[in-house]
Design a protein around this motif. Sequence first.
Motif, PDB file in Angstrom:
ATOM      1  N   LEU A   1       0.819  -1.210   0.000  1.00 47.92           N
ATOM      2  CA  LEU A   1       0.000   0.000   0.000  1.00 47.92           C
ATOM      3  C   LEU A   1       0.856   1.265   0.000  1.00 47.92           C
ATOM      4  N   ILE A   2       1.952   1.238   0.753  1.00 51.92           N
ATOM      5  CA  ILE A   2       2.824   2.416   0.813  1.00 51.92           C
ATOM      6  C   ILE A   2       3.482   2.661  -0.544  1.00 51.92           C
ATOM      7  N   ARG A   3       3.931   1.605  -1.210  1.00 50.20           N
ATOM      8  CA  ARG A   3       4.529   1.768  -2.533  1.00 50.20           C
ATOM      9  C   ARG A   3       3.505   2.291  -3.537  1.00 50.20           C
ATOM     10  N   SER A   4       2.292   1.778  -3.461  1.00 49.68           N
ATOM     11  CA  SER A   4       1.245   2.256  -4.366  1.00 49.68           C
ATOM     12  C   SER A   4       0.911   3.715  -4.088  1.00 49.68           C
ATOM     13  N   PHE A   5       0.874   4.099  -2.812  1.00 53.70           N
ATOM     14  CA  PHE A   5       0.582   5.491  -2.462  1.00 53.70           C
ATOM     15  C   PHE A   5       1.686   6.419  -2.960  1.00 53.70           C
ATOM     16  N   ASN A   6       2.941   6.012  -2.790  1.00 51.59           N
ATOM     17  CA  ASN A   6       4.047   6.851  -3.243  1.00 51.59           C
ATOM     18  C   ASN A   6       4.043   7.025  -4.759  1.00 51.59           C
ATOM     19  N   GLN A   7       3.731   5.954  -5.484  1.00 51.10           N
ATOM     20  CA  GLN A   7       3.750   6.024  -6.941  1.00 51.10           C
ATOM     21  C   GLN A   7       2.586   6.848  -7.489  1.00 51.10           C
ATOM     22  N   LYS A   8       1.386   6.716  -6.891  1.00 45.39           N
ATOM     23  CA  LYS A   8       0.196   7.341  -7.458  1.00 45.39           C
ATOM     24  C   LYS A   8      -0.090   8.723  -6.873  1.00 45.39           C
ATOM     25  N   ILE A   9       0.263   8.964  -5.617  1.00 42.85           N
ATOM     26  CA  ILE A   9      -0.111  10.210  -4.957  1.00 42.85           C
ATOM     27  C   ILE A   9       1.106  11.089  -4.702  1.00 42.85           C
ATOM     28  N   ALA A  10       2.128  10.546  -4.049  1.00 43.56           N
ATOM     29  CA  ALA A  10       3.248  11.381  -3.628  1.00 43.56           C
ATOM     30  C   ALA A  10       4.127  11.798  -4.799  1.00 43.56           C
ATOM     31  N   THR A  11       4.625  10.823  -5.575  1.00 47.86           N
ATOM     32  CA  THR A  11       5.539  11.140  -6.670  1.00 47.86           C
ATOM     33  C   THR A  11       4.848  11.218  -8.022  1.00 47.86           C
ATOM     34  N   ARG A  12       3.619  10.713  -8.138  1.00 41.18           N
ATOM     35  CA  ARG A  12       2.847  10.744  -9.383  1.00 41.18           C
ATOM     36  C   ARG A  12       3.578  10.037 -10.519  1.00 41.18           C
ATOM     37  N   GLN A  13       4.329   8.975 -10.195  1.00 48.87           N
ATOM     38  CA  GLN A  13       5.006   8.209 -11.229  1.00 48.87           C
ATOM     39  C   GLN A  13       4.014   7.352 -12.018  1.00 48.87           C
ATOM     40  N   VAL A  14       3.034   6.826 -11.326  1.00 46.93           N
ATOM     41  CA  VAL A  14       1.994   6.002 -11.953  1.00 46.93           C
ATOM     42  C   VAL A  14       0.661   6.655 -11.669  1.00 46.93           C
ATOM     43  N   LEU A  15      -0.127   6.876 -12.704  1.00 51.01           N
ATOM     44  CA  LEU A  15      -1.427   7.512 -12.549  1.00 51.01           C
ATOM     45  C   LEU A  15      -2.503   6.449 -12.391  1.00 51.01           C
ATOM     46  N   PRO A  16      -3.493   6.693 -11.540  1.00 49.49           N
ATOM     47  CA  PRO A  16      -4.599   5.740 -11.408  1.00 49.49           C
ATOM     48  C   PRO A  16      -5.332   5.557 -12.726  1.00 49.49           C
ATOM     49  N   GLU A  17      -5.932   4.401 -12.893  1.00 48.76           N
ATOM     50  CA  GLU A  17      -6.622   4.096 -14.148  1.00 48.76           C
ATOM     51  C   GLU A  17      -7.805   5.030 -14.383  1.00 48.76           C
ATOM     52  N   TRP A  18      -8.488   5.408 -13.299  1.00 44.16           N
ATOM     53  CA  TRP A  18      -9.680   6.241 -13.465  1.00 44.16           C
ATOM     54  C   TRP A  18      -9.314   7.654 -13.943  1.00 44.16           C
ATOM     55  N   GLU A  19      -8.087   8.123 -13.672  1.00 43.37           N
ATOM     56  CA  GLU A  19      -7.691   9.440 -14.158  1.00 43.37           C
ATOM     57  C   GLU A  19      -7.577   9.457 -15.681  1.00 43.37           C
ATOM     58  N   GLY A  20      -7.073   8.371 -16.263  1.00 44.18           N
ATOM     59  CA  GLY A  20      -7.033   8.286 -17.719  1.00 44.18           C
ATOM     60  C   GLY A  20      -8.431   8.294 -18.320  1.00 44.18           C
ATOM     61  N   GLN A  21      -9.360   7.588 -17.696  1.00 43.30           N
ATOM     62  CA  GLN A  21     -10.745   7.594 -18.165  1.00 43.30           C
ATOM     63  C   GLN A  21     -11.377   8.970 -17.989  1.00 43.30           C
ATOM     64  N   PHE A  22     -11.015   9.657 -16.905  1.00 45.80           N
ATOM     65  CA  PHE A  22     -11.503  11.017 -16.681  1.00 45.80           C
ATOM     66  C   PHE A  22     -11.026  11.942 -17.790  1.00 45.80           C
ATOM     67  N   ARG A  23      -9.754  11.889 -18.156  1.00 43.45           N
ATOM     68  CA  ARG A  23      -9.208  12.752 -19.209  1.00 43.45           C
ATOM     69  C   ARG A  23      -9.814  12.424 -20.571  1.00 43.45           C
ATOM     70  N   ASN A  24     -10.064  11.137 -20.843  1.00 49.17           N
ATOM     71  CA  ASN A  24     -10.673  10.762 -22.118  1.00 49.17           C
ATOM     72  C   ASN A  24     -12.084  11.322 -22.238  1.00 49.17           C
ATOM     73  N   GLU A  25     -12.846  11.231 -21.150  1.00 51.24           N
ATOM     74  CA  GLU A  25     -14.198  11.794 -21.186  1.00 51.24           C
ATOM     75  C   GLU A  25     -14.144  13.309 -21.297  1.00 51.24           C
ATOM     76  N   TRP A  26     -13.199  13.942 -20.615  1.00 49.23           N
ATOM     77  CA  TRP A  26     -13.017  15.395 -20.721  1.00 49.23           C
ATOM     78  C   TRP A  26     -12.721  15.785 -22.169  1.00 49.23           C
ATOM     79  N   LYS A  27     -11.823  15.056 -22.824  1.00 51.25           N
ATOM     80  CA  LYS A  27     -11.460  15.352 -24.208  1.00 51.25           C
ATOM     81  C   LYS A  27     -12.649  15.193 -25.139  1.00 51.25           C
TER      82      LYS A  27
END
Length: 209
Positions: free
Chosen positions: A91-117
């Motif tokens: 959980l800590i590694r996932s939090f660091n990648q998705k929230i703290a360092t933003r190295q990996v974006l959550p899947e729902w953010e990609g779907q959010f951007r596609n709908e926005w576009k």
Amino acid sequence: EIHQLVALQVYEFCRSRNLVFVWVYLYSNWYTRDQWTLWARSARNAIPAGKTTMMIEAHWRVLKRVHLHHINRPRLDYLVYIIISRQCGRLIRSFNQKIATRQVLPEWEGQFRNEWKDLMSRPVQNNRYALYQTDPASWVCGCPYFIHSRFLLCKHLVHRSRHLGNSQGHLTPRRYVITRNHSAPYVKLIPVRNTLKKKKLKRFFLFPA
């Protein structure tokens, strides 16, 4: 008024098809005023998901399927060891990648951007903003698309918030932190201003695995 309207719609649906027991079940378990405030999006006194057992059940499902798939009824001391040594590190590694360092974006953010576009490419008539009372500050709109949208998006809000994207109005990955709330504003796009703050965020949240 919304509660009365949807309850009437369900009642008329069940009555037209002679579904007596379905109506009894739906009203007693879902559409009474006390039950309505627990699950309806339009209810004001909603219970946050953090105060229910949903998150605990989700974590327990991961434990059973990932770490304890070979053990049916583990001992309590072994279960605590698995949670601390394996699940917490995951959980800590996932939090660091998705929230703290933003190295990996959550899947729902990609779907959010596609709908926005997609919504940005749709034309909007100027008189529709006043008709639907579009309010980007509170992130609400009276159009039918907004009510049924998973991400609470519609073309009126997207066009009114065009300054949040790039020159074409599209959302650039890792440029904004997208947050969703239970109260207005329901969607907020927080810009990542500079790399200095990202480095400070990284040092603050980077726990040892």
